[in-house]
Motif scaffolding. Structure first.
Motif: not given
Length: 770
Positions: A103-122
């Motif tokens: 996991l990693a996270r890029i902080k935004g300027t707001g405090d609303g819900p986050a956008l999730l980008l996802m894929s699997h690596y196995d």
């Protein structure tokens, strides 16, 4: 302008429409062209694919750790702080694994819900390098985030990157994230990148627990340049067990999102041929063309609530991009179409351009061609399997030469349609023969409006068909190019299904291709009916069918480019004191034949689960070798609740293994069952009251994927006086490495059979709880 020239122009319009329906749906790509740092580069993304898919990297393998380390290093290059989530996950079907999410996270300027980008690596066990599934998804996100950060944009919403583990085993990484990670509760929207092939269009599908209107509006407003999707595929997807990581997020975390996946070249799916060289770069570019606009848009708009009470119909048309309208329009459009059709028929009768008897007779060629095309489509594949029984060895149900067979059935169906309609055609009755197809299509749409609403957008070709009928009634000199132009929506809507159904569902679905070709042909009849000799067109179509079939024949063999899948498993039954060779093949080859000279039909009761339910076909006596049994300790609790027996079981491997399966009679229910302190949840809400341990539907008790010789610890309770017998199967993927067995490597024209336990050494033993 002569009628022949007009007919030629109309035919060119139709042919161009067919070509455009496939070629115009993905971005073009030139990997040699320099791409600015702030833009998605397919070439840079492909470098990630090459790095990740050098070898199979399934859970527990050394390459699995390498893939994980590579992703971590690439994220650190982007200046991101990495978090690892590790823990055991036991899913609803009884699959247990220790997953390691990145996991990693890029902080935004707001405090609303986050956008999730996802894929699997196995990658899939145990021989697939996983270039498409899903190194392509990981690469898309890595390159997309690099481009986003290079552009200097600062998101308003937080952006969470999640590379899940153990997706191929049972979506366990997604389960671990949803159930145990605090970030899961902060996600407003998820984008998941997947694959079930190695090329073709990437298809957008939704995951939502409510109506789809808000999600579709969001997708539309993002401005995706090459959307490929429709509500029929969405409706079918919801009915089939095609679960992805995003399904887990939706069901267990109520997280809405989009899946992006491609399925062409389905024969590469989960196989040793899923290598970087086989990944279509236009498809990888297509994934990037989804990610970037959705990333830019979703990072800057509120992601508070994607739930909706309303569903919408949606579909894409080349040249018109993305079209949507609400379900509430379905019945009014059905009524309107019937009213318009009836009005045009009455008008034609008043003008003496239509007559009742010829219109009714129009049902004869329609139903006859539909019946014959469907019949030939069905028996065509049965006949092919009779001629080429080796095709049955391909678990996918889609052969390397499958596209040639699809083309053959398309032209065989066209030949039937041309011949049948030629027999019923008379001077000036082409418009009469169009009425029956439009009425049949209207009935199909009415049924869809009631039973399969996602398909109700098929009303669009009906509206254009009514316009074609009206033009034929007026009979202007330039009618042929005009009616050909109005046939394009039918081509754009139906052609993708004509090809994709047998690709996705196997060539046994060629009957659907034949039927859909017929249903499209009758909507193109205003053009074909203008040709003087449909019998000649039928003959030419049959010639094309023969040519395609002959080409398929010369591509029916297996070679290095089209490797044959096969299987060999060594089983040591410690209870019976015997060892056997086993295979899933019906037709033996040079690799398997030496082991089955005195083979008998396999009678294995319990075996490792497979996607297609495949079982052994043959078994033969094998030499016994030194194989240490797993250590099994069964302890009964001293103090137990009344009416219950409680057991603590420890199973410890005494060799390097990859998988353990446990079985017990399905009639025995457990009051509770914990594996490594985890308990399986219920099946998806509303589907049934079955439970893998408490209200069981099969003998499978647990599938445990071992990592680093982890000990399996069970705590369970059964009704007092019941003493279940448990069968244990312990497997290692080291058949070719075992020096005692000396199994030679496969030839270059062979690969391990996918979707089944293969190239494995298995130890079987039973123990009783008493």
């Amino acid at each position: 302008m002569s009628k022949q020239i007009l007919a030629g122009i109309a035919l060119l319009i139709i042919i161009s429409g067919v070509i455009w329906s496939f070629s115009g749906t993905r971005p073009q790509v030139d990997v040699s062209k320099e791409v600015p740092a702030g833009q998605f580069s397919t070439a840079r993304a492909f470098e990630h694919v090459e790095a990740l898919a050098q070898e199979p990297h399934y859970v527990g393998s050394a390459a699995h750790s390498k893939a994980r380390n590579y992703i971590v290093n690439e994220l650190e290059k982007l200046g991101l702080l990495i978090e690892m989530q590790e823990g055991f996950s036991l899913n609803r079907e009884g699959t247990l694994v220790r997953a390691q999410n990145i996991l990693a996270r890029i902080k935004g300027t707001g405090d609303g819900p986050a956008l999730l980008l996802m894929s699997h690596y196995d990658s899939a066990m145990h021989s697939s390098p996983g270039a498409s599934d899903a190194a392509s998804g990981v690469a898309t996100i890595l390159e997309g985030i690099r481009a986003y950060r290079a552009s200097g944009k600062v998101p308003e919403n937080d952006i969470i990157l999640l590379f899940t583990d153990a997706e191929e085993l049972g979506l366990n990484g997604a389960d671990l994230f949803t159930e145990d990670h605090p970030w899961a509760k902060e996600v407003g929207l998820a984008l998941n990148f997947e694959s079930r092939g190695s090329g073709g269009n990437s298809f957008m599908l939704l995951e939502t627990n409510s109506g789809n209107r808000t999600l579709i509006n969001h997708f539309s407003e993002a401005g995706v340049q090459f959307p490929v999707t429709n509500s029929l595929a969405y409706s079918v997807y919801k009915m089939l067990p095609n679960d992805t990581d995003l399904t887990v997020l939706r069901e267990q975390g109520n997280i809405n999102g989009f899946n992006f996946a491609f399925i062409d070249d389905h024969f590469d799916y989960h196989t040793a041929t899923d290598i970087p060289e086989n990944l279509d770069l236009r498809t990888l570019a297509h994934q990037g063309s989804y990610l970037m606009p959705l990333l830019n848009y979703s990072a800057s708009v509120p992601l508070n609530n994607f739930s909706s009470e309303e569903d919408v119909l949606f579909f894409n048309l080349p040249g018109f991009n993305f079209i949507k309208y609400p379900y509430s329009w379905i019945m009014p459009m059905v009524i309107l179409s019937f009213t318009l059709l009836l009005g045009v028929i009455i008008y034609g009768m008043l003008k003496r351009r239509l007559e009742v008897k010829p219109m009714v007779k129009g049902f004869l060629p329609l139903l006859l061609s539909l019946f014959l095309a469907g019949l030939l489509g069905y028996f065509f594949w049965e006949l092919v399997l009779w001629f080429y029984p080796q095709y049955k060895e391909m678990e996918h149900g889609f052969t390397y030469n499958g596209y040639w067979y699809i083309g053959a059935v398309i032209f065989l169906s066209l030949a039937v349609c041309f011949y049948v309609y030629h027999k019923f055609r008379k001077p000036q009755n082409s418009r009469q023969l169009l009425v029956a197809p439009l009425l049949l299509w209207w009935v199909i749409i009415l049924l869809a409006a009631v039973y399969l609403k996602g398909a109700a957008y098929f009303i669009i070709p009906v509206f254009f068909g009514i316009i074609q009928l009206l033009i034929m009634i007026f009979d202007p000199k330039w009618k042929l190019p005009i009616v050909a132009f109005f046939s394009l929506p039918a081509i754009f809507i139906l052609m993708p299904f004509i090809v994709s159904f047998p690709v996705a569902l196997g060539l046994g679905m060629l009957v659907l291709t034949a039927v859909l070709v017929n249903l499209l042909f009758v909507l193109l009849w205003p053009v074909f009916g203008a040709f003087r000799n449909n019998q000649l067109l039928g003959f030419l179509s049959f010639l094309v069918f023969m040519v395609l079939f002959v080409i398929a024949h010369f591509k029916s063999d297996f070679n290095e480019d089209r490797p044959r899948p096969n299987s060999l498993v060594y089983l040591a039954d410690k209870d019976a004191g015997v060892a056997t060779w086993n295979t899933y093949e019906e037709i033996l080859d040079d690799y398997t034949a030496p082991y089955f000279e005195n083979a008998v039909e396999a009678q294995q009761k319990h075996w490792f689960g497979s996607k297609n339910g495949s079982n052994f076909s043959k078994t033969a006596v094998a030499p016994q070798i030194m194989l240490p049994e797993p250590y099994v300790s069964v302890q009964k609790a001293v103090i137990e609740p009344e009416g219950e027996d409680i057991y603590n079981i420890k199973i410890a491997p005494n060799r390097d293994i990859n998988r353990i399966e446990l079985f017990a009679d399905k009639e025995i229910d457990f009051n509770y069952f914990k594996a490594n302190a985890k308990e399986a949840g219920d099946l998806r809400p509303g589907s049934s009251d079955l439970h893998v341990h408490k209200n069981r539907w099969w003998d499978n008790l647990l599938a445990y994927y071992a990592v680093s010789k982890d000990t399996l610890r069970l705590e369970l309770s059964v009704k007092e006086g019941i003493h279940p017998e448990i069968t244990l199967l312990e497997a290692s993927y080291d058949l070719h490495e075992n020096m005692q067995l000396q199994v030679p490597a496969r030839a270059d024209d062979m690969i391990p059979r996918p979707f089944v336990l293969n190239d494995a050494i298995v130890v079987k033993r039973t123990f009783k709880l008493e």
